[in-house]
Scaffold this motif. Structure first.
Motif, short mmCIF file in Angstrom:
data_model
loop_
_atom_site.label_atom_id
_atom_site.label_comp_id
_atom_site.label_asym_id
_atom_site.label_seq_id
_atom_site.Cartn_x
_atom_site.Cartn_y
_atom_site.Cartn_z
N MET A 45 37.06 32.77 42.67
CA MET A 45 36.15 33.12 43.57
C MET A 45 36.83 32.75 44.86
O MET A 45 36.35 33.08 46.15
CB MET A 45 34.97 31.76 43.43
N GLY A 46 37.88 31.76 45.02
CA GLY A 46 38.56 31.44 46.40
C GLY A 46 39.09 33.01 46.90
O GLY A 46 39.42 32.87 48.42
N LEU A 98 37.80 40.16 49.32
CA LEU A 98 37.52 41.37 48.25
C LEU A 98 36.04 42.06 48.67
O LEU A 98 35.15 41.59 49.09
CB LEU A 98 37.45 40.98 47.07
N LYS A 99 36.09 43.36 48.62
CA LYS A 99 35.05 44.04 48.74
C LYS A 99 34.78 44.94 47.51
O LYS A 99 35.48 45.49 46.68
CB LYS A 99 35.03 44.95 49.90
N GLY A 100 33.35 45.10 46.99
CA GLY A 100 32.95 46.15 46.09
C GLY A 100 33.62 45.71 44.71
O GLY A 100 33.40 44.27 44.45
N TRP A 101 33.41 46.63 43.87
CA TRP A 101 33.24 46.07 42.31
C TRP A 101 34.82 45.85 41.72
O TRP A 101 34.97 45.58 40.88
CB TRP A 101 32.53 47.23 41.47
N ARG A 102 35.84 46.42 42.47
CA ARG A 102 37.10 46.93 41.73
C ARG A 102 37.65 45.45 41.46
O ARG A 102 37.06 44.26 42.03
CB ARG A 102 37.96 47.79 42.73
N SER A 103 38.44 45.53 40.24
CA SER A 103 38.91 44.15 39.72
C SER A 103 40.14 43.77 40.75
O SER A 103 40.33 44.37 41.48
CB SER A 103 39.66 44.67 38.42
N TYR A 112 37.34 35.65 47.19
CA TYR A 112 36.24 36.59 47.14
C TYR A 112 35.72 36.83 48.57
O TYR A 112 35.40 37.97 49.03
CB TYR A 112 34.79 36.16 46.63
N GLY A 113 36.46 36.21 49.67
CA GLY A 113 36.30 36.34 50.89
C GLY A 113 37.19 37.81 51.35
O GLY A 113 36.84 38.28 52.29
N LEU A 136 31.50 29.95 33.17
CA LEU A 136 32.81 30.42 33.65
C LEU A 136 34.06 29.74 33.16
O LEU A 136 33.98 28.82 32.73
CB LEU A 136 32.52 29.90 35.15
N THR A 137 35.26 30.64 33.17
CA THR A 137 36.42 30.20 32.71
C THR A 137 37.04 29.56 34.03
O THR A 137 36.53 29.89 34.92
CB THR A 137 37.33 31.33 32.34
N GLU A 191 37.97 32.20 36.37
CA GLU A 191 36.81 32.87 37.08
C GLU A 191 36.65 31.96 38.33
O GLU A 191 36.32 32.54 39.30
CB GLU A 191 35.84 33.22 36.16
N VAL A 192 36.68 30.66 37.98
CA VAL A 192 36.20 29.67 39.07
C VAL A 192 37.32 29.92 40.34
O VAL A 192 37.09 29.96 41.72
CB VAL A 192 36.33 28.32 38.54
#
Lengths: 235, 299
Positions: A91-92, A97-102, A94-95, A83-84, A87-88
């Motif tokens: 993750m904060g 975000l839904k689905g695959w979109r960037s 991610y709560g 992980l860069t 990227e880490v």
């Protein structure tokens, strides 16, 4: 003052067995608290209960919705993941975000701002595992800031880092507390660090929790009494 | 061997045309299996990539044991016992169901014993492999046809894969890739930092279940179509090769799929030029893709 976390006669444990009982706590915005105690006394159990990772066996736990940012012990994160830093930190978010979109631009900007806030604005593309222990800890704080917290919960934030890195992390936490009014609750076995940094503390031993002012409760002569009562374990 | 001397003179174009479904299946697996393998690698469960295909093989052979009884008492559409061996969709689905059932049973046993800390991870996987391997041979004694099918799978002679097998493989692997793309963030977060995932109100247990279901299906359909040898290789070797060059998780997924496709391409060339089984040739080629990474690491 807004209450961000309230525990009323809460008890926590595993498989029905109580490890800590009758915990009362009210954390308001701007608070800076520490959880300390001997090894195996139940600090981690209490912390996991506060985080909501284990349900209370008794009593009540109330957390303000979406208010918590969490910083785990960095040793629990496996370096096999390539992980860069970026990227880490992402993750904060991610709560939210839904689905695959960037990741949306606003979230990317917040990630960059969070990294800059912890002094690692130029390290976004660096491998997380290539950083020093203190730098990785600051990245995890940046990730917690991505959660847009009002209460920051940290598990042993200065464990295993050198003195310089420890001072840097504490300075950062104090700034976040003073300048942004972020409430902070950390668990640590480093009593000297907690005594110097926090306002109030919870002493956990033998399944019981004592709350008090950090400098008073963790004064050397008082600590001798506390450890003697626990069975004389060395500090 | 599918290639005897009379086929050695067949042109490349004709070979590609003749074996197009097998080649398409190999490339589909070459891309999808390493991506599943990345999750096995980062969760430090790569040994499951060896044990699970063996469970799937045992399931396929068990399906053959039960096939006559199944057709007589339950039925398989309008398929007769003879037709069930010829690769019809109904037969494919029947064997896929048994391969998946055994794979999920093996996976559930590994997860359950892991949570109860029964021995080391390596010891548990080794025991699982030994049990599944023995079961394959025991079921094989009860069904010589099933044993013959399993031996063919183990040899890695996959050029006989036809349209029905390819369609089944494509549907399952396509669904798996879609799920990986759609849920990649959550699957990585849950694998990397389960506690933070839970603090973020992610259903960690559900995502772990989803990951296990995807891996189980990939293993089941891959084993049934391409055999355990090729599947072992594609689950483990391309992710290992890709790790040396990856500087981010996104790169890791892309490179693993790329190394898998490259291994299949090289494997096809090796297989066609040297008249060797395709599955084993793909694994040998995948092993070759490790070398640049090892060489770079030594510098």
């Amino acid at each position: 003052m807004t209450s961000l976390l309230r525990l009323e006669h809460a008890a926590f444990g595993y498989a029905g067995r109580t490890v800590v009982a009758d915990v009362n706590l009210d954390v308001e915005s701007g608070a800076f608290l520490g959880i300390v105690g001997p090894n195996g006394a139940g600090k981690t159990t209490l912390f996991r209960g506060i985080l909501g990772l284990i349900p209370p066996l008794a009593g009540r736990v109330e957390r303000a919705h979406g208010a918590v940012g969490y910083v785990p012990q960095r040793e629990t994160l496996d370096p096999i993941f390539p992980l860069t830093v970026e990227e880490v930190v992402h993750m904060g978010a991610y709560g939210r975000l839904k689905g695959w979109r960037s990741l949306p631009r606003a979230e990317r900007d917040l990630a960059q701002a969070s990294l800059a806030r912890v002094g690692l604005g130029d390290s976004a593309r660096t491998a997380f595992s290539a950083l020093s222990g203190g730098q990785r800890q600051r990245v995890l704080i940046a990730r917690a800031l991505m959660m847009r917290p009002r209460l920051l919960l940290l598990d042993e934030p200065t464990s295993g880092v050198d003195r310089g890195a420890e001072a840097h992390i504490l300075e950062l936490l104090l700034e976040l507390n003073r300048e942004q009014g972020l409430a902070i609750l950390l668990v640590s076995h480093q009593i000297g660090m907690v005594r110097d940094a926090v306002q109030g503390c919870l002493w956990v031993a033998d399944g019981k929790v004592q709350a008090g002012d950090a400098r008073t409760l963790l004064a050397p002569e008082r600590l001798d009494e506390l450890y003697a009562a626990h069975g004389g374990e060395e500090r | 061997m599918l290639f005897d001397d009379s086929l050695a003179d067949v042109s490349w174009a004709d070979r590609i045309s003749l074996f197009r479904w097998a080649l398409a299946a190999a490339f589909a697996a070459g891309i999808a299996c390493p991506i599943a393998g990345v999750f096995l690698a980062v969760r430090r469960t790569s040994f499951q990539g060896i044990a699970l295909p063996q469970f799937a093989t045992a399931g396929v052979v068990f399906g053959f044991v039960l096939l006559p009884w199944w057709i007589e008492h339950i039925g398989l559409g309008d398929v007769s016992a003879a037709d069930a061996l010829s690769g019809s969709h109904a037969a494919m689905n029947y064997h896929l169901a048994w391969a998946a059932a055994f794979t999920f049973a093996g996976l559930a046993a590994l997860v359950w014993t892991g949570r109860r800390s029964h021995g080391s991870e390596i010891g548990r996987v080794a025991a699982a492999f030994a049990i599944a391997n023995a079961a394959t041979y025991l079921f094989g004694r009860l069904s010589p046809i099933g044993k013959g099918h399993a031996d063919e799978l183990l040899t890695g002679e996959v050029l006989g894969v036809g349209l029905h097998e390819f369609e089944t493989l494509a549907v399952v692997l396509g669904a798996a890739l879609l799920a990986f793309v759609w849920f990649h963030r959550d699957l990585v977060l849950v694998s990397y930092d389960r506690e933070t995932a839970r603090v973020l109100a992610k259903r960690a247990g559900s995502f772990e279940l989803l990951l296990n279901v995807i891996i189980g299906l990939v293993v089941a359909v891959g084993t049934m179509t391409l055999g355990p040898t090729m599947l072992f290789g594609l689950l483990v070797l391309p992710p290992l090769a890709a790790r040396s060059w990856s500087r981010s998780m996104t790169q890791y997924f892309v490179f693993a799929g790329g190394f898998g496709a490259l291994a299949v391409l090289l494997g096809v060339v090796i297989s066609f030029e040297l008249d060797l089984p395709l599955g084993a040739s793909v694994v040998a080629a995948a092993a070759l893709t490790l070398l640049p990474g090892f060489a770079a690491a030594r510098r």
